[in-house]
Write a protein that holds these residues in place. Structure first.
Motif: not given
Length: 828
Positions: A341-346, A309-321
């Motif tokens: 919003t999707i988790s960056r987990a395995e 997330d460009p606004a919170a790059p330290e977070g553990e989530a990605l985003a699909v638009y």
């Protein structure tokens, strides 16, 4: 200087020394004019380097070439002034020029085949395939999700196109004129370059190669295929994203591939692309345009994946638009997409699924029962691919995708997301307002404040003032042209997935999107504070955020800055600082600035010893008729005397036309200078040595003299047993003006002569001269002053000459000298 010119000089010196003086003066005038031009070029290059003036590298090349040409002429004029001296200077200048040219000129272009390559052939060859095609080739090699079938028309094809149509000189000439402070003017220049590209002819060898590959692609699809031609410039989709700056041409038939290809090439020179490239610090030569040619996908949905997330790059989530159909409305900022919003987990999981307006579980149709634009299972597939590409490329990724009507996903491009390192959380420096004026979504973090500006059209961008907050309905990529002027951007719609948001993050510009009614609620000219990190807009100036808003954006270490530093290393440093030092010689020159300084210093020195011993060259000088007890001959080099003086055998002060000579003469006639009853001023020492005085007291060998032109004066005044030389340039260009003064000798004892020199030194120092005393000789210099100051200084010098001619006889001590200095300065 060759032997023929040297022989001519010697001939003139023996048989026509007056001609030598005139030739020397003409060379000196040229030298001063060229010196001024050199310093102007150096100053402009320094402004580009140290001041950060954004220009195309073509402007740097133009200035360097001009500087090298002028420095060559400068050396030639110095050699013409003093044939036989400084003979090694051209070699040292040429050595510096060689290294400077190596640093500044673009590298040689390759325009030999291959002109087209497959994805597989592109692997490991980003310089040939361009950034986008090379990245897509690496994605294709993963084979987890397909990429559209296609090939790339290489950067070499672009170089060959430019060379084939002889466009490089014309393109560089136009780019050298680019001034980013005038977006409208930039647009005019870029339109002209684009016209040149579109009017060009694609070389037959290039066209044959890409048509062959296109036919193979069509054959694999049964002969029916529509193509998408997309930019793949070198450096694109790397650290410099060029997001939205180049053209894509969609739905192209095989018959239209050539005009579509030229359209993509021409987009390299769109105003927004040129502005972005210059602001990012990339020379034109480093961004040749390759073109990616792929089959056209009939998209049911399109969008992007941000693996952070460009606004919170330290977070553990990605985003699909995602948006329905083609993704153009998403990337140009005109649509607010659905966001997963999707988790960056395995094993990724969907954490949230919202519309652009913030409603949960968005659907594409009119009713909640219809399917969403992007099924969550597909979004999870994109998330897994995104994380794999992040590991492959070693950085968070911005990935464009599309889905056809059968539900098949395709990856269209992948590039670094370009995130700034997360800043430490900062508490505001005081209380914040209870409620913001508007709430939106952070597209690029930071704080900005300033007056609101709402351009109605892109053509209004020229009127955007520095430091304003741009407020608009959508995020247009065209805003890149004024990006450096803006304090922040606020829009009614749009998303952080748009192209302009990507560029804003690269340059550290605060952006808030989806602020709904910003264009209606924020009055034009009203001041607002934008906290883009939290997506908030406050009315007026918020003192608690003022300091953060004032912070300058960090300067990026760009290829332009690195290369400019190397170039300036051969131009700007000044190693020759002391003309009296033995290192002040051609062998001491290390930069062009040294060459310019050496030529100016030695040129002025040559004029300071203008007339040879015994008055050589003064045969045509005219005796000055004056009531002052001086014997003075005047030689006019052109414009120093009024035209009527040419017919006279003698002249008087009424014939003076030179401002410098008039000013000096005014000083010699100052009321405080007592000439009555004075002894006739001439060279007594030389007279004592000459045949018991059989020569006339008005002989040119014994007299004082002045060589004068419209802007120049060289005076040698003989006062008994001491003399003074005044050499001055007084014209319209302050940087060429100077006053040189030398004072030596006297009839009194050494101690009294030194006391007089101390008096002269203190007076001249108070007038701004740099003064050096060696034995009983004083040298002083005043540099680069406007003409009025030079004339005032010369009047003071004239007064000084008159007041000091017999002063040494009466001086007794330091206290007396200081008292006389104070009296002299008060009388001016």
């Amino acid at each position: 200087m060759d032997f023929k010119e040297l022989f001519k000089h010697w001939t003139y010196q023996v048989f026509a020394p007056g001609t030598v003086l005139r030739r020397k003066y003409e060379s000196f005038k040229n030298l001063l004019e060229i010196d001024r031009a050199c310093l102007e070029r150096i100053a402009e290059l320094e402004d580009i380097h140290y001041g950060g003036t954004p220009v195309d590298w073509a402007r740097v090349n133009q200035l360097v070439r001009e500087l090298l040409s002028q420095s060559d002429f400068l050396v030639r004029e110095l050699l013409a002034m003093s044939p036989g001296n400084y003979l090694d200077l051209p070699d040292y200048r040429n050595k510096i020029a060689f290294y400077l040219t190596m640093a500044s000129e673009p590298q040689e272009f390759e325009f030999a085949p291959p002109f087209a390559m497959s994805y597989e052939e592109s692997l490991g060859r980003p310089a040939c395939a361009g950034g986008k095609a090379h990245n897509l080739a690496q994605v294709s090699a993963l084979a987890e999700l397909p990429v559209p079938e296609g090939f790339v028309i290489t950067c070499r094809a672009f170089h060959y196109f430019v060379e084939y149509n002889e466009l490089r000189p014309r393109i560089d000439t136009l780019l050298a004129k680019v001034n980013l402070d005038a977006p409208g003017f930039v647009g005019d220049i870029c339109e002209e370059i684009q016209r040149l590209i579109l009017a060009g002819e694609v070389p037959p060898a290039v066209e044959q190669e890409y048509r062959h590959r296109a036919m193979l692609l069509a054959g694999a699809r049964g002969g029916r295929v529509r193509l998408a031609l997309r930019s793949s410039a070198r450096g694109e989709d790397s650290e410099a994203s060029f997001a939205g700056q180049y053209e894509s041409v969609l739905g192209v038939s095989l018959s239209d591939i050539t005009p579509a290809y030229k359209k993509v090439l021409a987009s390299k020179y769109s105003a927004k692309a040129v502005t972005y490239r210059i602001r990012y610090g990339l020379p034109d030569s480093q961004t040749p345009m390759a073109v990616l040619v792929t089959e056209m996908i009939d998209a049911a949905a399109s969008g992007v994946v941000y693996t952070r997330d460009p606004a919170a790059p330290e977070g553990e989530a990605l985003a699909v638009y995602a948006v329905p159909g083609m993704g153009r409305a998403l990337v140009d900022g005109s649509a607010s997409p659905e966001i997963l919003t999707i988790s960056r987990a395995e094993h990724p999981e969907v954490l949230a699924h919202t519309s652009g307006g913030g409603a949960p579980q968005v659907v594409c149709g009119d009713t909640p029962d219809e399917n969403p634009c992007l099924p969550e299972a597909h979004a999870l597939s994109l998330a897994r691919v995104g994380l794999r590409l992040e590991r492959l490329f070693g950085a968070p990724q911005d990935i464009e995708w599309c889905m056809d009507h059968s539900g098949t996903l395709y990856i269209l491009q992948a590039r670094p997301l370009g995130l700034e390192a997360p800043a430490a959380a900062e508490a505001p420096e005081g209380p914040l307002p209870d409620e913001p004026l508007l709430r939106g979504v952070s597209a690029s973090p930071g704080v900005g404040m300033g007056p609101v500006c709402k351009p109605l059209r892109v053509t209004d961008l020229d009127e955007v003032a520095d430091g304003c907050v741009l407020v608009a309905d959508t995020l247009s990529p065209a805003y890149v042209s004024v990006l450096e002027r803006l304090a922040a951007v606020v829009t009614d719609t749009g998303s952080k997935a748009s192209h302009f948001a990507s560029v804003a993050r690269e340059f550290g510009l605060p952006v808030v999107v989806n602020a709904k009614f910003a264009t209606r609620m924020l009055p034009d000219g009203g001041t607002v504070t934008v906290d883009a990190t939290h997506g908030l807009v406050y009315d007026g100036v918020v003192p608690a955020l003022r300091e953060r808003a004032r912070r300058p954006r960090p300067q990026r270490d760009t290829p332009f800055r690195r290369r400019m530093a190397e170039v300036m290393g051969h131009i700007a440093p000044l190693n020759l600082t002391d003309p009296g030092d033995e290192s002040f010689a051609p062998s001491g020159c290390r930069t062009i600035h040294d060459i310019v300084r050496f030529c100016h210093e030695r040129g002025v020195g040559e004029m300071f010893s203008l007339v040879g011993k015994g008055g050589r060259g003064l045969a045509q000088a005219k005796l000055l008729e004056t009531p002052l007890p001086v014997v003075l001959h005047v030689l006019d080099l052109g414009g120093g005397l009024v035209p009527a003086a040419a017919e006279e055998k003698t002249v008087d002060p009424c014939h003076f036309a030179s401002g410098a000579l008039i000013a000096l003469w005014e000083g010699l006639n100052h009321p405080d200078v007592q000439w009555d009853g004075s002894l006739l001023a001439f060279d007594w020492e030389r007279f004592d040595q000459m045949s018991g005085g059989v020569f006339s007291l008005k002989s040119k060998v014994l007299s004082s003299y002045v060589v004068v032109a419209r802007e120049y004066m060289h005076l040698l005044m003989r006062f008994g047993y001491h003399f003074a030389v005044v050499d001055a340039m007084c014209g319209e260009h302050p940087e060429a003006n100077y006053v040189n003064f030398r004072f030596k000798g006297g009839g009194a004892g050494v101690g009294q002569r030194l006391l007089r020199l101390d008096f002269v030194k203190k007076v001249l120092t108070s007038a701004g001269f740099r003064v050096k005393v060696t034995g009983d000789m004083l040298d002083a210099r005043l540099d680069r002053a406007p003409a009025p100051k030079v004339e005032m200084t010369l009047t003071m010098v004239g007064t000084l000459l008159g007041r000091t001619r017999l002063m040494d006889m009466a001086l007794t001590g330091d206290e007396q000298v200081q008292e006389l200095v104070e009296q002299f300065l008060e009388s001016l």
